[in-house]
Write a protein that holds these residues in place. Sequence first.
Motif, short mmCIF file in Angstrom:
data_model
loop_
_atom_site.label_atom_id
_atom_site.label_comp_id
_atom_site.label_asym_id
_atom_site.label_seq_id
_atom_site.Cartn_x
_atom_site.Cartn_y
_atom_site.Cartn_z
N SER A 146 0.92 -1.26 -0.19
CA SER A 146 -0.13 0.03 -0.18
C SER A 146 0.86 1.27 -0.07
CB SER A 146 -0.98 -0.01 1.12
OG SER A 146 -1.53 1.25 1.20
N SER B 26 2.60 1.57 -3.18
CA SER B 26 1.74 1.82 -4.35
C SER B 26 1.19 3.33 -4.54
CB SER B 26 0.77 0.80 -4.46
OG SER B 26 -0.35 1.26 -5.69
N ASN B 27 0.60 3.39 -3.09
CA ASN B 27 -0.26 4.74 -2.87
C ASN B 27 0.77 6.17 -2.66
OD1 ASN B 27 -2.73 3.42 -2.87
ND2 ASN B 27 -2.45 3.22 -0.55
N GLN B 28 1.82 5.78 -2.38
CA GLN B 28 3.04 7.32 -2.39
C GLN B 28 3.78 7.17 -3.49
OE1 GLN B 28 2.64 9.17 0.33
NE2 GLN B 28 1.07 8.02 0.81
N GLN C 215 -4.63 5.09 -12.30
CA GLN C 215 -5.19 4.59 -11.05
C GLN C 215 -6.36 4.99 -10.60
OE1 GLN C 215 -3.88 7.41 -7.79
NE2 GLN C 215 -3.67 5.99 -6.32
N GLN C 216 -6.81 6.23 -10.98
CA GLN C 216 -8.40 6.79 -10.52
C GLN C 216 -9.21 6.34 -11.73
OE1 GLN C 216 -9.07 9.04 -8.11
NE2 GLN C 216 -7.01 9.02 -7.37
N THR D 107 0.88 6.57 7.03
CA THR D 107 -0.01 5.13 7.00
C THR D 107 -0.07 4.88 8.68
OG1 THR D 107 1.14 4.80 5.02
CG2 THR D 107 0.50 2.72 6.41
#
Length: 352
Positions: free
Chosen positions: A48, A51-53, A242-243, A291
């Motif tokens: 996470s 991926s998210n950062q 991503q979105q 996080t």
Amino acid sequence: MTPPTRPRHRTGGHLVGAYGLLALTALLYLAFSLALPDTFPTQDTVDSILSNQSIPAILALAAMMPIVTGAFDLSIGYGLGLAHVMVLWLVVEEGWPWPPACLTVLAGGLAVGVLNGVVVEFGRIDSFIATLGTGSMMYAVTGWITDGGRIVAGPQGLPPAFTDLYDSSFLGLPVPAFYVLALAAVLWLVLERLPLGRYLYVVGSNPRAADLVGIPTRRYTVYAFAATGLIVGFAGVLLAAQQQIGNPSVGLDYLLPAFVGALLGSTAIKPGRPNALGTVVAVAVLAVGLTGIGQLGAEFWTVPLFNGGTLLIAVGLAGYAARRRLRGGAARDTPAAPPPSSPAPESATSPP
């Protein structure tokens, strides 16, 4: 008589300044792992974070480039929103294949970066004001394209090859993490090993000296802004993958974390100056902290509070590291004082 030896540059204090942020990342990870042993030290959390950062890290690297030359690009958030909307508009609304749509957005990001550099350097407008103005114009174009709404793919969705740009994995890790590593490696090579990078640092530290030695400061500043525009375009492509929905205002949420990462990164690895590896380390600190705070159940307002407070700390630490670096350079450049000469022997006729 041998001259006095100069102190070694890499002292313990320098090592703490260079690698303290990296140690802080490890300490934060350890602390949250002890506080949340069931949820934090897991592969899902690592995936996470990576991926998210990834997009904030890429945008922080983009923000870093003008800072190297002593300028700021406040349009990167607006540019990110426009880039990801343009990709989806070309693919969904205009029916373009995704590869030429992505290449077009990358070329557009490069053009916007060049425009920002030209406005700042040849228009003689402060970078804050200039990029805020161009960013507002990009936000207007984003609203015009979307008509204030969102771009949503039809029932067939987006091409899987396009969404795999973000959703796929490699060697068991999310692919976006490798984009960050590759981009950081390229920027590190350019800034630390090529003449272009040395010229950019000279322009940022002393533009007048750069002019005196024949470095075209305007041209190199435009190069930095162009690199930022190109990187922002790439981040926009990833954000669209991503979105998978074109949101005209989503890019503004990435502006503050990008500058926090870029400014905090100038206190690590190479304290006192912006650098690619330090920026990645700074983003890692922010990612682990956010996080862990999220898994502790903190309120939603803690995220902007954390980012804003960290930005203030980052600016203060960056200024302190830069001043310390300048003082250290001045001390090294100052020649050592000659040893005191032996007193002349007194004459036999001198009075007592």
